[in-house]
Write a protein that holds these residues in place. Structure first.
Motif, PDB file in Angstrom:
ATOM      1  N   LEU A  74       0.834  -1.200   0.000  1.00  0.00           N
ATOM      2  CA  LEU A  74       0.000   0.000   0.000  1.00  0.00           C
ATOM      3  C   LEU A  74       0.872   1.255   0.000  1.00  0.00           C
ATOM      4  O   LEU A  74       0.506   2.272  -0.579  1.00  0.00           O
ATOM      5  N   LEU A  75       2.034   1.169   0.627  1.00  0.00           N
ATOM      6  CA  LEU A  75       3.004   2.269   0.548  1.00  0.00           C
ATOM      7  C   LEU A  75       3.592   2.340  -0.866  1.00  0.00           C
ATOM      8  O   LEU A  75       3.647   3.407  -1.473  1.00  0.00           O
ATOM      9  N   ILE A  76       4.033   1.200  -1.385  1.00  0.00           N
ATOM     10  CA  ILE A  76       4.646   1.144  -2.723  1.00  0.00           C
ATOM     11  C   ILE A  76       3.697   1.682  -3.789  1.00  0.00           C
ATOM     12  O   ILE A  76       4.109   2.402  -4.705  1.00  0.00           O
ATOM     13  N   ARG A  77       2.412   1.339  -3.656  1.00  0.00           N
ATOM     14  CA  ARG A  77       1.415   1.661  -4.680  1.00  0.00           C
ATOM     15  C   ARG A  77       0.701   2.984  -4.424  1.00  0.00           C
ATOM     16  O   ARG A  77      -0.173   3.371  -5.207  1.00  0.00           O
ATOM     17  N   SER A  78       1.049   3.664  -3.340  1.00  0.00           N
ATOM     18  CA  SER A  78       0.347   4.902  -2.994  1.00  0.00           C
ATOM     19  C   SER A  78       0.541   5.959  -4.086  1.00  0.00           C
ATOM     20  O   SER A  78       1.587   6.037  -4.724  1.00  0.00           O
ATOM     21  N   GLU A  79      -0.497   6.773  -4.278  1.00  0.00           N
ATOM     22  CA  GLU A  79      -0.458   7.818  -5.303  1.00  0.00           C
ATOM     23  C   GLU A  79       0.757   8.727  -5.133  1.00  0.00           C
ATOM     24  O   GLU A  79       1.414   9.092  -6.105  1.00  0.00           O
ATOM     25  N   ARG A  80       1.072   9.075  -3.885  1.00  0.00           N
ATOM     26  CA  ARG A  80       2.169  10.030  -3.682  1.00  0.00           C
ATOM     27  C   ARG A  80       3.503   9.444  -4.116  1.00  0.00           C
ATOM     28  O   ARG A  80       4.359  10.154  -4.642  1.00  0.00           O
ATOM     29  N   MET A  81       3.696   8.124  -3.908  1.00  0.00           N
ATOM     30  CA  MET A  81       4.945   7.485  -4.324  1.00  0.00           C
ATOM     31  C   MET A  81       5.036   7.391  -5.843  1.00  0.00           C
ATOM     32  O   MET A  81       6.043   7.776  -6.454  1.00  0.00           O
ATOM     33  N   VAL A  82       4.003   6.870  -6.459  1.00  0.00           N
ATOM     34  CA  VAL A  82       4.045   6.591  -7.893  1.00  0.00           C
ATOM     35  C   VAL A  82       4.093   7.883  -8.699  1.00  0.00           C
ATOM     36  O   VAL A  82       4.881   8.026  -9.646  1.00  0.00           O
ATOM     37  N   ARG A  83       3.282   8.857  -8.317  1.00  0.00           N
ATOM     38  CA  ARG A  83       3.266  10.123  -9.058  1.00  0.00           C
ATOM     39  C   ARG A  83       4.560  10.905  -8.866  1.00  0.00           C
ATOM     40  O   ARG A  83       5.038  11.576  -9.795  1.00  0.00           O
ATOM     41  N   SER A  84       5.141  10.816  -7.663  1.00  0.00           N
ATOM     42  CA  SER A  84       6.420  11.492  -7.425  1.00  0.00           C
ATOM     43  C   SER A  84       7.529  10.851  -8.242  1.00  0.00           C
ATOM     44  O   SER A  84       8.354  11.542  -8.853  1.00  0.00           O
ATOM     45  N   ALA A  85       7.584   9.499  -8.239  1.00  0.00           N
ATOM     46  CA  ALA A  85       8.594   8.805  -9.047  1.00  0.00           C
ATOM     47  C   ALA A  85       8.444   9.166 -10.528  1.00  0.00           C
ATOM     48  O   ALA A  85       9.439   9.374 -11.237  1.00  0.00           O
ATOM     49  N   ALA A  86       7.209   9.267 -10.993  1.00  0.00           N
ATOM     50  CA  ALA A  86       6.962   9.586 -12.400  1.00  0.00           C
ATOM     51  C   ALA A  86       7.533  10.951 -12.760  1.00  0.00           C
ATOM     52  O   ALA A  86       8.043  11.152 -13.877  1.00  0.00           O
ATOM     53  N   ARG A  87       7.493  11.897 -11.838  1.00  0.00           N
ATOM     54  CA  ARG A  87       7.998  13.249 -12.113  1.00  0.00           C
ATOM     55  C   ARG A  87       9.513  13.261 -12.313  1.00  0.00           C
ATOM     56  O   ARG A  87      10.051  14.197 -12.902  1.00  0.00           O
ATOM     57  N   LEU A  88      10.206  12.228 -11.794  1.00  0.00           N
ATOM     58  CA  LEU A  88      11.661  12.219 -11.824  1.00  0.00           C
ATOM     59  C   LEU A  88      12.242  11.438 -13.001  1.00  0.00           C
ATOM     60  O   LEU A  88      13.431  11.539 -13.278  1.00  0.00           O
ATOM     61  N   MET A  89      11.417  10.664 -13.681  1.00  0.00           N
ATOM     62  CA  MET A  89      11.917   9.819 -14.763  1.00  0.00           C
ATOM     63  C   MET A  89      12.092  10.619 -16.045  1.00  0.00           C
ATOM     64  O   MET A  89      11.413  11.618 -16.284  1.00  0.00           O
ATOM     65  N   GLU A  90      12.990  10.159 -16.887  1.00  0.00           N
ATOM     66  CA  GLU A  90      13.305  10.878 -18.123  1.00  0.00           C
ATOM     67  C   GLU A  90      12.234  10.699 -19.200  1.00  0.00           C
ATOM     68  O   GLU A  90      12.219  11.446 -20.174  1.00  0.00           O
ATOM     69  N   GLU A  91      11.367   9.726 -19.030  1.00  0.00           N
ATOM     70  CA  GLU A  91      10.340   9.443 -20.031  1.00  0.00           C
ATOM     71  C   GLU A  91       8.951   9.586 -19.420  1.00  0.00           C
ATOM     72  O   GLU A  91       8.737   9.275 -18.247  1.00  0.00           O
ATOM     73  N   ASP A  92       8.012  10.056 -20.221  1.00  0.00           N
ATOM     74  CA  ASP A  92       6.609  10.122 -19.814  1.00  0.00           C
ATOM     75  C   ASP A  92       5.975   8.781 -20.152  1.00  0.00           C
ATOM     76  O   ASP A  92       5.390   8.600 -21.219  1.00  0.00           O
ATOM     77  N   ALA A  93       6.152   7.816 -19.263  1.00  0.00           N
ATOM     78  CA  ALA A  93       5.702   6.442 -19.497  1.00  0.00           C
ATOM     79  C   ALA A  93       5.096   5.903 -18.213  1.00  0.00           C
ATOM     80  O   ALA A  93       5.357   6.429 -17.120  1.00  0.00           O
ATOM     81  N   PRO A  94       4.290   4.848 -18.288  1.00  0.00           N
ATOM     82  CA  PRO A  94       3.749   4.254 -17.070  1.00  0.00           C
ATOM     83  C   PRO A  94       4.862   3.841 -16.108  1.00  0.00           C
ATOM     84  O   PRO A  94       5.927   3.371 -16.523  1.00  0.00           O
ATOM     85  N   VAL A  95       4.611   4.025 -14.814  1.00  0.00           N
ATOM     86  CA  VAL A  95       5.567   3.674 -13.770  1.00  0.00           C
ATOM     87  C   VAL A  95       5.342   2.225 -13.348  1.00  0.00           C
ATOM     88  O   VAL A  95       4.213   1.821 -13.037  1.00  0.00           O
ATOM     89  N   CYS A  96       6.435   1.457 -13.336  1.00  0.00           N
ATOM     90  CA  CYS A  96       6.398   0.053 -12.919  1.00  0.00           C
ATOM     91  C   CYS A  96       7.221  -0.115 -11.646  1.00  0.00           C
ATOM     92  O   CYS A  96       8.096   0.693 -11.346  1.00  0.00           O
ATOM     93  N   HIS A  97       6.942  -1.176 -10.906  1.00  0.00           N
ATOM     94  CA  HIS A  97       7.673  -1.463  -9.671  1.00  0.00           C
ATOM     95  C   HIS A  97       8.692  -2.557  -9.974  1.00  0.00           C
ATOM     96  O   HIS A  97       8.331  -3.685 -10.300  1.00  0.00           O
ATOM     97  N   PHE A  98       9.989  -2.220  -9.891  1.00  0.00           N
ATOM     98  CA  PHE A  98      11.030  -3.230 -10.108  1.00  0.00           C
ATOM     99  C   PHE A  98      11.135  -4.136  -8.883  1.00  0.00           C
ATOM    100  O   PHE A  98      10.945  -5.343  -8.967  1.00  0.00           O
TER     101      PHE A  98
END
Length: 285
Positions: A74-98
């Protein structure tokens, strides 16, 4: 619940420095729930892996790939985590959990992590684009100099990938380049309070010392990947599956508990980063 997501200044700091700390990213109540669950979690304990540092002290971690409905997920999948990680990536693509790791540094015996870049490990998984991998360390307990908090070399992600060899059972960066980096850039101790989050680039050089204090240092590190970043030597498929986000309030309001015994935990012998390819012996660690 007030929405929490990285602002423009924090995004700029991440790209400039290779990391950014967000204070109180998670509340005390959220961290208390996660940490108390982790302390009693039989699946996490049974699937923990010990990695020796160069002195023989052990660092203990439990690593898994696919997020489920437990409290960690629930922490890993939380909106604040996923949306924040998305802002830092070089591509505008869906965020996946490695993958995510529960890091468990016991008082007085918890080992060090040698200088390394995460991409020094993940290069062996054959990820193509290090800028599309973001890690988030969430402090479950206080992290300070006394108990071996994370140290980073500010701006070192701009060096690109450094060669890595073996340092004890860990993968360590070439110390010639690390020492050059320390002469050139600032060493920062990332002291955290429970609930603080440290976002960092996969090429940021970082380490931590042994926990010689009488207090534990526990944290979760969640690693996110852009779906546009393939990995040609990775058996788990989680890295390519978009995260199904949950509302931020899910951590407290949903019934997520301990991890399932059948979760896809990493077995030490299956980790590509720990396999000898022959060139590691040429690296000064």
């Amino acid at each position: 619940m007030k929405e929490i997501i990285l602002n423009e200044d924090q995004v700029l700091a991440y790209h400039r420095d290779g990391y950014v700390i967000v204070r109180s990213f998670f509340s005390k109540a959220e961290i208390d729930k996660i940490y108390s669950t982790a302390l009693e979690d039989d699946a996490m304990r049974k699937n923990a892996v010990d990695l020796n540092d160069q002195t023989g002290k052990k660092t203990r971690l439990t690593l898994w790939f696919t997020p489920g409905d437990d409290v960690y997920s629930l922490l890993i999948r939380s909106e604040r985590m996923v949306r924040s990680a998305a802002r830092l990536m070089e591509e505008d693509a869906p965020v996946c959990h490695f993958h995510s790791k529960l890091m468990q540094k016991a008082p007085r015996v918890g080992g060090a992590w040698e200088w390394h870049q995460d991409y020094g490990y993940w290069y062996k998984n054959q990820f193509m684009f290090p800028g599309q991998l973001v890690s988030v360390m969430t402090a479950l307990t206080e992290a300070n100099k006394a108990n071996g908090c994370l140290q980073v070399i500010k701006g070192s992600h701009k060096m690109g990938r450094v060669n890595h060899g073996f340092a004890g059972e860990q993968v360590g960066a070439d110390m010639v380049m690390v020492n050059n980096a320390l002469k050139t850039m600032e060493l920062v101790y990332c002291e955290l309070e429970p609930g603080d989050a440290l976002f960092f680039h996969s090429n940021l050089l970082h380490r931590s010392e042994a926990n010689l204090s009488d207090r534990p240092r526990w944290s979760m590190i969640s690693c996110y990947n852009a779906q546009t970043n393939p990995a040609y030597n990775e058996t788990s498929t989680a890295y390519n599956v978009p995260v199904q986000t949950v509302p931020d309030e899910a951590i407290l309001e949903w019934a997520g508990g301990a991890a399932r015994a059948g979760s896809d935990f990493l077995k030490k012998e299956d980790d590509p980063a720990l396999k000898d390819t022959g060139w590691e012996s040429q690296v000064a660690t």
